[in-house]
Design a protein around this motif. Structure first.
Motif, PDB file in Angstrom:
ATOM      1  N   LEU A   1      42.600  41.073  32.651  1.00 41.73           N
ATOM      2  CA  LEU A   1      43.994  41.493  32.863  1.00 41.73           C
ATOM      3  C   LEU A   1      44.814  41.302  31.600  1.00 41.73           C
ATOM      4  O   LEU A   1      45.555  42.202  31.181  1.00 41.73           O
TER       5      LEU A   1
ATOM      6  N   VAL B   1      43.927  43.862  29.074  1.00 38.96           N
ATOM      7  CA  VAL B   1      44.426  45.190  29.468  1.00 38.96           C
ATOM      8  C   VAL B   1      45.916  45.322  29.165  1.00 38.96           C
ATOM      9  O   VAL B   1      46.365  46.315  28.569  1.00 38.96           O
ATOM     10  N   LEU B   2      46.694  44.313  29.562  1.00 35.88           N
ATOM     11  CA  LEU B   2      48.139  44.361  29.313  1.00 35.88           C
ATOM     12  C   LEU B   2      48.444  44.329  27.820  1.00 35.88           C
ATOM     13  O   LEU B   2      49.341  45.025  27.332  1.00 35.88           O
TER      14      LEU B   2
ATOM     15  N   LEU C   1      47.762  47.692  26.423  1.00 31.11           N
ATOM     16  CA  LEU C   1      48.800  48.627  26.842  1.00 31.11           C
ATOM     17  C   LEU C   1      50.017  48.524  25.925  1.00 31.11           C
ATOM     18  O   LEU C   1      50.557  49.527  25.450  1.00 31.11           O
TER      19      LEU C   1
ATOM     20  N   SER D   1      55.123  50.559  33.424  1.00 25.35           N
ATOM     21  CA  SER D   1      53.667  50.660  33.260  1.00 25.35           C
ATOM     22  C   SER D   1      53.010  49.287  33.374  1.00 25.35           C
ATOM     23  O   SER D   1      51.966  49.135  34.015  1.00 25.35           O
ATOM     24  N   VAL D   2      53.621  48.290  32.746  1.00 23.04           N
ATOM     25  CA  VAL D   2      53.079  46.930  32.808  1.00 23.04           C
ATOM     26  C   VAL D   2      53.116  46.407  34.241  1.00 23.04           C
ATOM     27  O   VAL D   2      52.137  45.832  34.744  1.00 23.04           O
TER      28      VAL D   2
ATOM     29  N   SER E   1      50.652  48.029  36.509  1.00 20.68           N
ATOM     30  CA  SER E   1      49.319  47.537  36.156  1.00 20.68           C
ATOM     31  C   SER E   1      49.054  46.181  36.806  1.00 20.68           C
ATOM     32  O   SER E   1      47.949  45.917  37.294  1.00 20.68           O
ATOM     33  N   LEU E   2      50.075  45.322  36.831  1.00 17.98           N
ATOM     34  CA  LEU E   2      49.936  44.018  37.479  1.00 17.98           C
ATOM     35  C   LEU E   2      49.607  44.180  38.959  1.00 17.98           C
ATOM     36  O   LEU E   2      48.734  43.494  39.499  1.00 17.98           O
TER      37      LEU E   2
ATOM     38  N   ILE F   1      48.263  46.828  40.500  1.00 19.56           N
ATOM     39  CA  ILE F   1      46.941  47.450  40.681  1.00 19.56           C
ATOM     40  C   ILE F   1      45.826  46.430  40.454  1.00 19.56           C
ATOM     41  O   ILE F   1      44.884  46.315  41.259  1.00 19.56           O
ATOM     42  N   ILE F   2      45.928  45.669  39.378  1.00 17.71           N
ATOM     43  CA  ILE F   2      44.885  44.683  39.066  1.00 17.71           C
ATOM     44  C   ILE F   2      44.885  43.562  40.107  1.00 17.71           C
ATOM     45  O   ILE F   2      43.831  43.090  40.529  1.00 17.71           O
TER      46      ILE F   2
ATOM     47  N   TYR G   1      43.195  44.786  43.159  1.00 22.09           N
ATOM     48  CA  TYR G   1      41.736  44.791  42.958  1.00 22.09           C
ATOM     49  C   TYR G   1      41.156  43.387  43.092  1.00 22.09           C
ATOM     50  O   TYR G   1      40.151  43.170  43.779  1.00 22.09           O
TER      51      TYR G   1
ATOM     52  N   GLY H   1      54.194  41.872  39.733  1.00 22.74           N
ATOM     53  CA  GLY H   1      54.517  43.280  39.529  1.00 22.74           C
ATOM     54  C   GLY H   1      55.688  43.736  40.387  1.00 22.74           C
ATOM     55  O   GLY H   1      56.592  44.436  39.910  1.00 22.74           O
TER      56      GLY H   1
END
Length: 449
Positions: free
Chosen positions: A14, A17-18, A21, A235-236, A239-240, A242-243, A246, A282
């Motif tokens: 994570l 990824v961030l 980004l 976007s950040v 992403s938080l 979504i991750i 998951y 997020g």
């Protein structure tokens, strides 16, 4: 690989990824704008950095992001090197320091604090890993280093030495101070280091003024990057979510329990797991964006600092339910006041440091705390001269320390009344039972006769 190790690996993914980004955003923007980021970095590093200094305005958005990436990488390296456990407060420190990289902290003015922290760990024979988070937060006083280093009344060499010494001193004493001052607000101010920095900064500035050290106020804000910054933040934050979704086995299961948490001394990573924690971060990010848009404030460096601080502490106490009353209180306090839109937006987001008050004592108490916070925060900056970046943390500590005895008194009184009522009910029931038993005994005696 056990489940905990797997989760830690997912957190590392994570983070990468961030980071990527943000790095992609930085590269694309710099290429498009042809910015001279090194000239911008020079301007940022040589800035006094006092409240309010937006590094996007000072050095350009490319240099501001480059500075933030350097600081983020530095802290990530330390966490990996010293094997610091990724807890809620560690995540809060990461995001807060990253946010303030756009607003007061640069890669040079934070270094003396870490050196002071290392000396403290050597002096006390403790592991530096135990103090990294506190030292990272202590860079709230980074403007002291910058302001003294570039103070024009004395030679450059003397200024630099003085700046380094004062930064090292702060890093050396901040850990025991933070532990002691925590008792004042008892954890109801999530930004304990902000309160500590406010007290420490007030003492230091008093000593400096004794020897005619003068501070020139400034108010520098950028206004031209509103849309790109909103897109980046959105976007950040998505992403938080979504991750986190998951990691939480492709589910939001358990999130209702998290948002019902009172937020008092709550490490969400330990209580609910990393997945739900990231989802909460997020969602809180989007709530913060909405609040800023309601106030009408454009996105800039200080707003980024506030947003990322809220998101970071959403791993360590902040939820939808315990922050909304604070935001409402701040909005109500702004009605009829003469404060600026900027002050309203920033104070509202940072004021959510008082979330545990709302969580423990209820939404009305939270609204009162938010209302009082806006009043206090607009005046306490004079005490430390704008050299404490966590001015709202200082204010929140004062508000929490002031309200806590009052709310405890009301709560204790209400509990006592409930106990008295319950006692009266119990006594009444006992009397009724005794009376019934007496009558039954009398009836039985008559029947026996």
């Amino acid at each position: 690989m056990d489940k905990i190790t797997q989760r830690m690996k997912q957190i590392e993914i994570l983070t990468i990824v961030l980071f990527m980004l943000i790095l992609i955003f930085f590269i694309i923007y710099v290429i498009n704008e042809h910015e001279n980021i090194f000239l911008g970095m020079y301007k940022i590093i040589t800035s006094p950095a006092i409240l309010v200094t937006d590094f996007i305005h000072v050095g350009g958005i490319g240099a501001a992001f480059f500075n933030a990436i350097l600081i983020f990488s530095f802290n990530f390296f330390l966490v990996k090197l010293f094997k610091v456990k990724i807890t809620g407060i560690t995540i809060a420190a990461f995001f807060t320091v990253f946010g303030f990289s756009f607003f007061g902290k640069n890669i040079l003015n934070i270094l003396p604090f870490y050196l002071g922290g290392i000396l403290y760990s050597v002096y006390t024979s403790t592991d530096f890993s135990e103090h990294i988070v506190s030292i990272a937060f202590s860079s709230a006083l980074a403007p002291f280093v910058s302001s003294i280093a570039f103070y024009g009344e004395i030679s450059f060499e003397t200024s630099y030495i003085n700046a380094i010494l004062i930064g090292v001193l702060i890093g050396f004493i901040v850990v025991p101070l933070a532990k002691s001052l925590y008792d004042f607000h008892e954890g109801y101010d999530l930004y304990n280091l902000g309160f500590t920095a406010g007290i420490l900064g007030s003492v230091i500035i008093a000593v400096l003024k004794l020897y005619h050290f003068e501070i020139t106020p400034q108010f520098l804000l950028s206004i031209e990057y509103d849309i790109p910054l909103k897109i980046l933040c959105s976007s950040v934050f998505i992403s938080l979510i979504i991750i986190g979704f998951y990691i939480n086995d492709n589910s939001f299961s358990g999130y209702l329990s998290l948002i019902k948490d009172d937020g008092y001394k709550s490490d969400f990573t330990q209580k609910y797991g990393y997945g739900l924690t990231l989802i909460n971060m997020g969602i809180m990010g989007f709530i913060s964006i909405v609040f800023v848009m309601i106030t009408g404030q454009t996105f800039n460096g200080p707003v980024l600092a506030a947003l990322f601080t809220v998101v970071g502490f959403s791993a360590n106490g902040k939820t939808i339910f315990n922050t909304l009353p604070i935001l409402i209180g701040v909005l109500l306090a702004s009605l009829g006041s003469k404060g600026s839109i900027f002050t309203l937006a920033i104070s509202g987001l940072f004021g959510t440091a008082l979330a545990p008050i709302s969580g423990i004592f209820g939404p009305i108490a939270g609204i009162i705390a938010g209302w009082l916070h806006l009043a206090v925060v607009q005046n306490v900056g004079l005490v430390h001269g704008g050299l404490n970046l966590y001015n709202n943390g200082f204010s929140a500590g004062i508000v929490a320390g002031f309200l806590l005895p009052i709310f405890n008194m009301i709560t204790d009184n209400n509990n006592q009344r409930k106990m008295n009522i319950q006692r009266k009910h119990m006594n009444f029931l006992k009397a009724v039972q005794t009376n019934i038993k007496k009558r039954m005994d009398e009836k039985e005696n008559k029947e026996n006769k």
